[in-house]
Design a protein around this motif. Structure first.
Motif, PDB file in Angstrom:
ATOM      1  N   ARG A  15       0.835  -1.194   0.000  1.00 49.19           N
ATOM      2  CA  ARG A  15       0.000   0.000   0.000  1.00 49.19           C
ATOM      3  C   ARG A  15       0.876   1.252   0.000  1.00 49.19           C
ATOM      4  O   ARG A  15       1.862   1.332   0.723  1.00 49.19           O
ATOM      5  N   ASP A  16       0.503   2.252  -0.802  1.00 57.22           N
ATOM      6  CA  ASP A  16       1.193   3.540  -0.806  1.00 57.22           C
ATOM      7  C   ASP A  16       0.661   4.362   0.361  1.00 57.22           C
ATOM      8  O   ASP A  16      -0.531   4.636   0.435  1.00 57.22           O
ATOM      9  N   ILE A  17       1.537   4.770   1.280  1.00 59.15           N
ATOM     10  CA  ILE A  17       1.057   5.489   2.458  1.00 59.15           C
ATOM     11  C   ILE A  17       0.833   6.970   2.178  1.00 59.15           C
ATOM     12  O   ILE A  17       0.118   7.638   2.919  1.00 59.15           O
ATOM     13  N   GLY A  18       1.433   7.501   1.158  1.00 61.64           N
ATOM     14  CA  GLY A  18       1.196   8.878   0.767  1.00 61.64           C
ATOM     15  C   GLY A  18       1.828   9.885   1.712  1.00 61.64           C
ATOM     16  O   GLY A  18       2.456   9.540   2.710  1.00 61.64           O
ATOM     17  N   VAL A  22       3.254   9.659   5.736  1.00 62.02           N
ATOM     18  CA  VAL A  22       4.625  10.032   6.099  1.00 62.02           C
ATOM     19  C   VAL A  22       4.601  11.088   7.206  1.00 62.02           C
ATOM     20  O   VAL A  22       5.374  11.017   8.168  1.00 62.02           O
ATOM     21  N   ALA A  23       3.692  12.055   7.097  1.00 67.78           N
ATOM     22  CA  ALA A  23       3.575  13.099   8.123  1.00 67.78           C
ATOM     23  C   ALA A  23       3.179  12.502   9.466  1.00 67.78           C
ATOM     24  O   ALA A  23       3.702  12.904  10.514  1.00 67.78           O
ATOM     25  N   GLN A  24       2.271  11.531   9.459  1.00 67.15           N
ATOM     26  CA  GLN A  24       1.849  10.892  10.704  1.00 67.15           C
ATOM     27  C   GLN A  24       3.005  10.109  11.339  1.00 67.15           C
ATOM     28  O   GLN A  24       3.191  10.146  12.556  1.00 67.15           O
ATOM     29  N   ILE A  25       3.759   9.405  10.518  1.00 63.89           N
ATOM     30  CA  ILE A  25       4.904   8.647  11.041  1.00 63.89           C
ATOM     31  C   ILE A  25       5.943   9.601  11.628  1.00 63.89           C
ATOM     32  O   ILE A  25       6.478   9.365  12.715  1.00 63.89           O
ATOM     33  N   GLY A  28       4.565  11.088  14.921  1.00 64.77           N
ATOM     34  CA  GLY A  28       4.579  10.071  15.971  1.00 64.77           C
ATOM     35  C   GLY A  28       5.983   9.788  16.469  1.00 64.77           C
ATOM     36  O   GLY A  28       6.217   9.657  17.672  1.00 64.77           O
ATOM     37  N   SER A  29       6.934   9.700  15.544  1.00 65.04           N
ATOM     38  CA  SER A  29       8.329   9.469  15.940  1.00 65.04           C
ATOM     39  C   SER A  29       8.864  10.639  16.751  1.00 65.04           C
ATOM     40  O   SER A  29       9.556  10.451  17.756  1.00 65.04           O
ATOM     41  N   GLY A  30       8.550  11.841  16.326  1.00 64.14           N
ATOM     42  CA  GLY A  30       8.994  13.033  17.052  1.00 64.14           C
ATOM     43  C   GLY A  30       8.417  13.089  18.454  1.00 64.14           C
ATOM     44  O   GLY A  30       9.122  13.413  19.412  1.00 64.14           O
TER      45      GLY A  30
END
Length: 135
Positions: A15-18, A22-25, A28-30
């Motif tokens: 699946r392409d996460i778009g 990427v912004a959510q990842i 969340g990591s930050g």
């Protein structure tokens, strides 16, 4: 949803996460890094000096459990404790410790490892520091 981990990872790989994904990842990591950082309180210069005062007259190696950003290990090395090393469970703090050692020109002379202090064999080391900073 009864999918096992293999099915979920297969779906994620195809699946392409778009851009939004990427912004959510990234967000969340930050937030995870920020939360880990909030739980850490660095030792002050005065607190490091107090630990070194307690070690006055001692010789040999030093190991610091819960070494945080590596201040005690670096100061111990400067005062002649060799080998000097720290153990820390937080991988970000281990990286920060290694950066401080590199910046101070002691990268090859001190060591920092990501390890649980309950699993470390410190029988070879004469001096042990466990510093707990109070909030």
């Amino acid at each position: 949803m009864d999918d096992g981990p293999d099915e979920v990872f297969t779906e994620l790989k195809t699946r392409d996460i778009g851009g939004w994904g990427v912004a959510q990842i990234a967000a969340g990591s930050g937030l995870a890094v920020y939360a880990m950082w909030l739980s850490y309180i660095a030792a002050s210069k005065a607190q490091v000096d107090h630990v070194m005062t307690l070690l006055r007259g001692q010789k040999g190696g030093l190991v610091d459990f819960g070494s945080g950003d590596g201040r005690i290990v670096l100061e111990a090395h400067r005062l002649g404790f060799t080998p000097a090393g720290g153990y820390e469970v937080n991988p970000w703090l281990v990286l920060l410790s290694r950066f401080h050692a590199w910046r101070a020109g002691h990268r090859e002379k001190v060591s920092y490892r990501r390890e649980n202090l309950w699993k470390v064999n410190s029988t070879e080391c004469k001096n042990v520091s466990v510093f707990v900073s109070k909030r």
